[in-house]
Write an enzyme that holds these catalytic residues in place. Sequence first.
Site, short mmCIF file in Angstrom:
data_model
loop_
_atom_site.label_atom_id
_atom_site.label_comp_id
_atom_site.label_asym_id
_atom_site.label_seq_id
_atom_site.Cartn_x
_atom_site.Cartn_y
_atom_site.Cartn_z
N PHE A 145 0.24 8.01 6.64
CA PHE A 145 0.70 7.33 6.83
C PHE A 145 2.36 7.97 6.05
O PHE A 145 2.55 7.29 4.36
CB PHE A 145 0.79 6.05 6.90
N ASP A 230 2.98 10.85 -1.91
CA ASP A 230 4.02 9.93 -1.82
C ASP A 230 3.07 8.59 -2.10
O ASP A 230 2.33 8.06 -1.71
CB ASP A 230 3.92 9.57 0.09
N LYS A 259 8.28 -0.25 -1.18
CA LYS A 259 7.15 -1.56 -1.76
C LYS A 259 7.18 -1.62 -2.50
O LYS A 259 8.13 -2.79 -2.82
CB LYS A 259 5.57 -0.83 -1.13
C1 LIG Z 1 4.95 1.98 4.28
C2 LIG Z 1 4.60 3.06 3.48
C3 LIG Z 1 5.43 4.27 3.95
C4 LIG Z 1 6.53 3.45 4.70
O1 LIG Z 1 7.55 2.42 4.11
P1 LIG Z 1 8.67 1.82 5.14
O2 LIG Z 1 9.57 0.59 3.51
O3 LIG Z 1 7.77 0.68 5.93
O4 LIG Z 1 9.62 2.74 5.77
C5 LIG Z 1 5.59 4.85 3.82
N1 LIG Z 1 4.60 5.91 2.80
C6 LIG Z 1 3.52 5.47 2.90
C7 LIG Z 1 2.70 6.17 1.88
C8 LIG Z 1 3.89 4.02 2.64
O5 LIG Z 1 2.63 3.02 2.44
#
Ligand SMILES: *Cc1c(COP(=O)(O)O)cnc(C)c1O
Length: 406
Positions: A145, A230, A259
């Site tokens: 994700f 990520d 985040k």
């Molecule tokens: C939440 C998330 C994203 C996307 O972040 P947004 O601020 O919702 O665009 C990307 N990568 C990971 C691993 C995430 O948990």
Amino acid sequence: MSTTTQNSAALIEQEEKFGAHNYHPLDVVLCRGEGAYVWDVEGKRYLDFLAAYSAVNQGHNHPRIVGALTEQAKVLSLTSRAFRNDKFPPLLEKLSNMTGFEKVLLMNSGAEAVETAIKAMRKYGYDNKGIADGKAEIIVMDGNFHGRTTTIIGFSTDDTTTTGFGPFTPGFHVAEYGNMDALKALINENTCGVLIEPIQGEGGVVIPPKGFLKELRALCDEHKMMLVCDEIQSGLGRTGTLFAFEHEGIRPDGVTIGKALSGGIYPVSAFLATEDFMKVFTPGTHGSTYGGNPLACAVASAALDVLVDEQLIEKSATMGAYMIERVRAIQSPHIKEVRGIGLWAGIELNPSAGGARRFCERLQQEGMLCKETHTHTIRLAPPLVITKEQLDWSIDLLTRVLTDAE
Ligand SMILES: *Cc1c(COP(=O)(O)O)cnc(C)c1O
């Protein structure tokens, strides 16, 4: 006062009537938060075990971060990067010192940080590997994700996120998460990078086999591929270290964060990279109107200070170990597997349990907010400020809900 007329049912009806149905939230309407607690419009209190997907690691409405927001909002909020602002440079230095990455590029949402990383990997391949224009390939993982843009969903392996939204951006290949042979088989002279969550959050707190990231690091060196982690959900203390990749003793070439970089107060994300990697960007090649704005910088700076000054990363390690030990001790016929690290756990239920959602709804009734992920997994990810008493209360409740004969 409007609060006296507010009630959940009316607000839910309003939302259903006028809102796009792109989410299936629990039917709880929140109006206030403090630390690990949130309150609904009827005044009922809950412990938040989602923490906005780890955006609220520092706890809801942390006074220091709120203070940074309100103070900065009074003086300067947005300049665009056409001009410089006084909050941007100190944040860059703070982030670089804290993370060890020489260069920082600020964006807003997590998905934008990932898009930035994708562009960087591709351009690095063209500039440094002699890949023919338009041919760069990136390897990603099954169950990933990385956000919701059209390019990013194009390499998602979750049908719900992709069906009906094609055509997709070419140049991505999916390897089974944690399977080194599958990954190796996808490498060719056009492979410019590997994009990976060191631990998959939305996938259900999935941890790759020990040694996998280390081997991947070596493989990327060997083939001159950029390794990007990520850490938008796994980073900034969630796993008991600043970054999840530290558990394997590796360093990627670049990392995306978001985040918790905002403490849940104002969206801000970043792509961090080595100097050599970040060199791919030159004036005009990438940007964002809001990226690096003073409001975001002030908020992010305070959010990072809170992580350090309140020792939230260390807390995540110790409280997390305790949480996972207690969760592992739950004797329930519904539990298939408990995965976890730091204050982050995925409780995967047996198919016979009938899905995780009904348990989340029970927990909600009793004052604990969890959200199921991938149908069968309950994810636990409380704000890192949660106390031992709050944890004990929650795990007692969870134990009861998971062991109730039903
Ligand atoms: C939440 C998330 C994203 C996307 O972040 P947004 O601020 O919702 O665009 C990307 N990568 C990971 C691993 C995430 O948990």
